[in-house]
Every structure is written in structure tokens, then in C-alpha cells.
Design an enzyme around this catalytic site. Structure first.
Site, PDB file in Angstrom:
ATOM      1  CB  SER A 184      -2.172   2.057   1.019  1.00  0.00           C
ATOM      2  OG  SER A 184      -1.291   0.808   1.535  1.00  0.00           O
ATOM      3  CG  ASP A 308      -9.107   0.456   2.926  1.00  0.00           C
ATOM      4  OD1 ASP A 308     -10.493   0.317   3.082  1.00  0.00           O
ATOM      5  OD2 ASP A 308      -8.399   1.034   3.612  1.00  0.00           O
TER       6      ASP A 308
END
Length: 366
Positions: A184, A308
Site C-alpha cells: 500500500s 490488509d
């Protein structure tokens, strides 16, 4: 207090962003109308984090970013449009040292800013805590401070591909396993580092879930394809999962692995509300575990805020799969890989520059 410098030539954008962060109560804010004023504020204001518009008069955002990273490196969040040109510029900004980006509304800014405010604040807060590598463009900084010739960002050399054999001459056996990579914040330059080191004859396909909008993942795939010996493509429709390829999940959707009678495939799937970030790393890993034995999967979790991928990769390790977490020392934001480590799901913890070696070693022993 976090010292925030907002750099934008639009008085409306400066006022709206200033209002958002003033309301937070823990930001000290300064403003600049262009890159020249921003560079003056580097020493006068000494910001902890900067939001930087791309298109400005007198000195544009990329030129300003280039100078920031050489003169006084600090976390920079680019303010980008959701266009392909905006995406390409943002990816170039990552190469120069930007940490993350926020997108301008494509409609009336004043009508959408309240909806976007939580994400904008979250992105800037995470960026303010980001760690910039001490080696970031070190040689150029030394040259500048020594009074040697300065080369602007457009003249910087591009990273060559590793073992760049003509791709049509390479033949592959069917895929026996898959490398699953999640990233990310700070992910694009991390992907540059890791994927460009994989050789042309790497035996497993690689599937990447990088949190990004859909207008960014196509340019990201094309940029990586120029750097890598393997062929890099965006997953915009179902396609066979084959060695020799790196598959970049399409933004604003999820990338999953499925199966057909003639073999496994990778495809884009509509995003699910139970996953906060997309493409979802957790969903990618879960889908792979439905079609491959755990020992034929290798999960790699790199820089990014949030968690995540940590849950699914912890399960993967528990069932006999292998996992790698990026080490805190190299991660821009040690959120996702840090959570994997805290859950006990990381088989190996490695700094960014050693992850490719770890991947090749683990796959080579399969």
C-alpha cells in the site's frame, strides 16, 4: 503539533485543505503558492509533512519534489488528478521520493471535500510518520552539497531490467506455484526494487495487490514492464495464470485466482464491502488457497498502513505456506508487514533490498 506545508496554486484548494487540517486541532499549517515558495518554507517553517500539487506556475510539483528530496528530505504527499496523465506523473513522483498521494475531486471540489476529508487526513497523518530511507538519493544529495553539477529529475538514469532476455525466446513449464505480493503506502518504489530483481526465467507467476485507484494501476503495470525482465500486465479481464508474468491487480476492484478445466487463471472481481482496501490482499490470498496447496504459495507483505493481508497470510503460514514480511527498517509505513509479524505469520522478516533474494531462494527450493 505536526507541521504541515500545503503547496497549491489554487486559493480554493489551499483554503479547503487548510480548513480540514485546522479542524483536526493538532496541525500547525503553512502555505505556499508554488514550488519556489515551498522551497523557501523548507528552512523557514521546517515542515514534518508536505502536500504538493503537481501543476503549478513558476516551478511545478515534480521539480519542487526533486529539490525537496535533495535539500531537506521529508514526507511528501502528492495531490494528483484521477487521469492517466496524473497517474503517470504520480508514479514518477514516487520514483523521486514521494510517500503517497491524494486525488483531487473530479467534480466541484467544495462539494466533495467533506466526503474526502477523512481519507485525506488519514493519508497525511500516515505520511507524517513515514520513514524515508537514509540512502534515498544519497549520491545526488552529496553532489549538490559539494557544489557539483546538479542533474534535474528528467536526466536521472532509469533502472535497467534484470536479465532482460528477449521474451519470445523464453519457454516455460506450467505454473506449479504462485507468489502473492501485497503493498500500500510506499508500495510502487518497493515494487520497483523487488520485481526488477527477478530473473527472466523465474519459474512462478507473481500476482500483486497494490492499493490504488483503477486509473493508476495500468500506468503502474506499464512502468514496471519497462523495468522488469518478466512481462508485467494489469489484470483487467480473466487471463491464464502462467510463469513469466507479473500480474498487477486492477484498482478499485479485487484481484483473485480462479480455476478452469485448462488451468488456473487470474481475474478482476468487483470489490466487496467487507474489505476496506482494494485490491484486497486478504481476498487475493484467500482465493489462491482455494486452488493451490499452501506449500505452493509464497506470500509477501510490504510497506503500507493498516492490516490488509496479515490475517490471510497468517493462515497461509499456519497451513504450511511460506511468508515474508518487509522489515521495519526499510518500510515507509510498517503497518501491514508489522501486523503480520505481530500475529506470528511471518516466516521471514527481511529488509526491502533482500526480499527478492528471499523469494528466489524459497521458490528455488520448491
Amino acid at each position: 503539533m505536526t507541521r504541515l506545508l500545503i503547496v497549491d496554486d489554487s486559493p480554493l484548494m489551499r483554503r479547503l485543505l487548510g480548513g480540514i487540517f485546522t479542524a483536526e486541532g493538532d496541525f500547525e499549517i503553512a502555505f505556499a503558492r508554488n514550488g519556489i515558495e515551498a522551497l523557501e518554507q523548507l528552512t523557514a517553517f521546517k515542515p514534518d509533512v508536505i502536500t504538493l500539487d503537481v501543476n503549478m506556475p513558476e516551478m511545478d510539483g515534480l521539480t519542487c519534489l526533486d529539490r525537496i528530496m535533495l535539500e531537506r528530505p521529508c514526507p511528501v504527499v502528492m495531490v494528483s488528478s484521477l487521469t492517466e496523465a496524473g497517474a503517470s506523473t504520480t508514479l514518477e513522483a514516487f520514483e523521486l521520493g514521494a510517500v503517497d498521494f491524494i486525488t483531487k475531486p473530479d467534480r466541484a471540489i467544495s462539494l466533495e471535500i467533506d466526503t474526502l476529508a477523512p481519507k485525506i487526513v488519514g493519508t497525511v497523518r500516515a505520511a507524517s510518520r513515514a520513514r524515508l530511507p537514509s540512502s534515498l538519493r544519497l549520491a545526488e544529495r552529496v553532489r549538490l552539497r559539494s557544489g557539483l553539477e546538479y542533474r534535474p529529475h528528467s536526466a536521472l538514469p532509469r533502472l535497467p531490467a534484470t536479465e532482460a532476455l528477449p521474451r519470445r525466446q523464453i519457454k516455460f513449464a506450467p505454473a506449479h506455484g504462485v507468489v502473492l505480493i501485497g503493498a500500500s503506502t510506499g508500495g510502487p518504489p518497493a515494487l520497483d526494487t523487488v520485481l526488477s530483481q527477478l530473473p527472466a526465467r523465474f519459474p512462478w507467476p507473481v500476482v500483486v495487490a497494490q492499493h490504488m485507484p483503477s486509473s493508476f494501476t495500468g500506468p503502474l503495470a506499464r512502468r514496471l514492464d519497462k523495468l522488469c525482465a518478466l512481462t508485467v500486465i494489469e489484470v483487467a479481464h480473466p487471463m491464464p495464470l502462467a510463469p513469466g508474468y507479473i500480474y498487477i491487480g486492477r484498482g478499485d476492484a479485487d484481484v483473485i485466482i480462479g480455476n478452469r478445466p485448462n488451468g488456473p487463471l487470474v481475474l478482476a472481481a468487483p470489490s466487496l464491502p467487507e474489505h476496506r482496501w482494494h485490491p484486497s490482499v486478504d481476498r487475493l490470498v484467500d482465493s489462491a488457497m482455494q486452488h493451490f496447496a499452501a506449500e505452493r504459495l509464497l506470500g509477501v507483505l510490504m510497506t503500507g498502513m493498516g492490516s490488509d493481508g496479515a490475517e490471510a497470510m497468517t493462515r497461509l503460514k499456519g497451513e504450511g505456506g511460506r511468508t515474508i514480511a518487509e522489515a521495519e527498517e526499510s518500510a515507509v509505513v510498517w503497518g501491514m508487514p508489522g501486523e503480520l509479524v505481530r500475529r506470528g505469520g511471518a516466516q521471514v522478516i527481511a529488509p526491502l533490498e533482500r526480499i527478492a533474494d528471499q523469494i528466489m531462494g524459497m521458490v528455488g527450493r520448491s
